[in-house]
Motif scaffolding. Sequence first.
Motif, PDB file in Angstrom:
ATOM      1  N   PRO A 151       0.821  -1.214   0.000  1.00 59.38           N
ATOM      2  CA  PRO A 151       0.000   0.000   0.000  1.00 59.38           C
ATOM      3  C   PRO A 151       0.855   1.264   0.000  1.00 59.38           C
ATOM      4  CG  PRO A 151       0.010  -1.017   2.173  1.00 59.38           C
ATOM      5  CD  PRO A 151       0.688  -1.978   1.250  1.00 59.38           C
ATOM      6  N   HIS A 152       0.305   2.324  -0.567  1.00 62.56           N
ATOM      7  CA  HIS A 152       0.990   3.620  -0.581  1.00 62.56           C
ATOM      8  C   HIS A 152       1.018   4.204   0.820  1.00 62.56           C
ATOM      9  CE1 HIS A 152       1.598   7.952  -1.629  1.00 62.56           C
ATOM     10  NE2 HIS A 152       2.349   7.435  -2.583  1.00 62.56           N
TER      11      HIS A 152
ATOM     12  N   SER B  61      -8.108   1.183   4.933  1.00 54.41           N
ATOM     13  CA  SER B  61      -7.528   0.499   3.777  1.00 54.41           C
ATOM     14  C   SER B  61      -6.426  -0.466   4.195  1.00 54.41           C
ATOM     15  CB  SER B  61      -6.965   1.520   2.784  1.00 54.41           C
ATOM     16  OG  SER B  61      -5.870   2.228   3.352  1.00 54.41           O
ATOM     17  N   LEU B  62      -5.758  -0.191   5.297  1.00 51.99           N
ATOM     18  CA  LEU B  62      -4.667  -1.057   5.732  1.00 51.99           C
ATOM     19  C   LEU B  62      -5.164  -2.224   6.574  1.00 51.99           C
ATOM     20  CD1 LEU B  62      -1.555  -1.214   5.543  1.00 51.99           C
ATOM     21  CD2 LEU B  62      -1.456  -0.046   7.744  1.00 51.99           C
TER      22      LEU B  62
ATOM     23  N   ALA C  61      -2.012   5.537   2.896  1.00 54.79           N
ATOM     24  CA  ALA C  61      -3.102   4.612   3.200  1.00 54.79           C
ATOM     25  C   ALA C  61      -3.748   4.951   4.538  1.00 54.79           C
ATOM     26  CB  ALA C  61      -2.574   3.169   3.222  1.00 54.79           C
TER      27      ALA C  61
END
Length: 524
Positions: free
Chosen positions: A289-290, A297-298, A293
């Motif tokens: 992930p960017h 989302s994580l 995040a």
Amino acid sequence: MSEPHAPDAGGRQRVASVRAVTVEGVTGIPVGVECTAGAGAPSESRILGLPDAAVRESFTRMRSALASCRYEWKARKVTFNLSPANVRKQGSGFDLAFAVSMLVLDGLVDTERIADTVFFGELGLDGRLHPVRGALPVLLAAASSGARRVILPLGNRAEASIPLGAARDLEVWCSPTLADVYRMLGGHDHEVERVRPAPPGRPRELPDLAEVRGQPLGKRALEIAAAGGHHLMFCGLPGAGKTMLARRMPSILPRLSDEDALTVTSIRSVSGMIDPEHPLHDWPPFEDPHHNATAVSLVGGGTPVVRPGAVSRAHRGVLFLDEAPEFDARVLDQLRQPLETGSVTIHRASGAFTFPARFQLILAANPCPCAEAAGPGSCVCTSVVRRRYQARLSGPLLDRVDLVVDLLPPQRGALLDHTVVEEASAVVARRVLLARQRAIARWSPGRLNSEVPARQLRARWQPGGASRDLLARAYDAGRLTGRGYDRVLRVAWTIADLAGHDEPGFDDVAEALAFRRRAFGAAA
């Protein structure tokens, strides 16, 4: 055909029953759909059994879609009951079951035709069947509940072709429209396709370790991490090879077992990430992930439907956080629970949702914000800025990292000499597999070294002599915490397994301890 709401021959209210499945987390739960009709207006129709908004909207979609079957809607009140009533039902996958139950209720489909059949799919207003998330958990739940047949939308054909194992005898059919399902159940010509289990496809081409020039220490740490399932952190200047090494971790990990492959694929199914060309995800996943995040989302979450996050999509694989200090510190600290337990539980007012999250964490970090590739001599950051940057990774998080490596830029000779042949991932993967087999055979039940409980770990082996003295000095110097001591023992066992030793020796313990030295402000 009798009146829709007429009682049966025994004077009882006519009730049609159809089998369906709801997906909670990544687990399918069998659901019974009961349908009855009585006097009243269609606007008085109800759906009972804890339906969410998408399930309640199914009534309108189903009513419109039935027109494609030349179904004549009667002026009456229809009641659907979803059992068990204490389980929350969510998603649009009940549309098809609702429509079939109406056809059965009105005598247009024989009850024997739907015996032991599970229906799951979303309907369009024109009667077309749209693909739905979570088809694989539905198939697994249907097989476990004793169903003989499942009917899915044609758009879920890839998941329908996933083999469920020899013990699961299940027919899977995929239909483009509700009308085709109706014709199939009536014994007429139809376009519903029987989907046979497909053999696993060729493994994906993964980046090879032979492409990394030099970096013997980084490769050694990567091999140890892969063999024991340990968490790893690379620190170093830009261009040192941190990201290249991390992205090659899946290439030296063993392929997933059948059970793990189905779990990993189920997670991707509910996430809407099934690869049509390789529907069964039987290789270790890699999630990166960017750094912007969010926690949802994580770790997972969302409203109204709770979805798995990156930590669950990385189950039995690798979660790589590049530029780790750039992540929000509060988001990173939420990794501490799944790192310890191998799962993540998300609480909502509607209930608790648990997702598997047994992943290997790899962190990559520059030494400071400016991260000049020329080295510390060109750094423009003050000591305060460097400390503040490094403090973004908390001590409790770093204490859960087993291996910390300072990567220096590759040697000039390794970079410029194109005749040097680096060791390929396939060679390293064989050593990793042998080491894992030794660990699994030793621990009961079969576990990797990183998964062994502390009590079992200490009962098996007691460091003595020089190894004990080395660990004692590290603890007295504040280089080891209680958690860190157990993690050194686990890494020492992995190093011994790679070397073929029956138990860790002094050199194994010394190497394991060296990988926990303070770096980037890490806790020992």
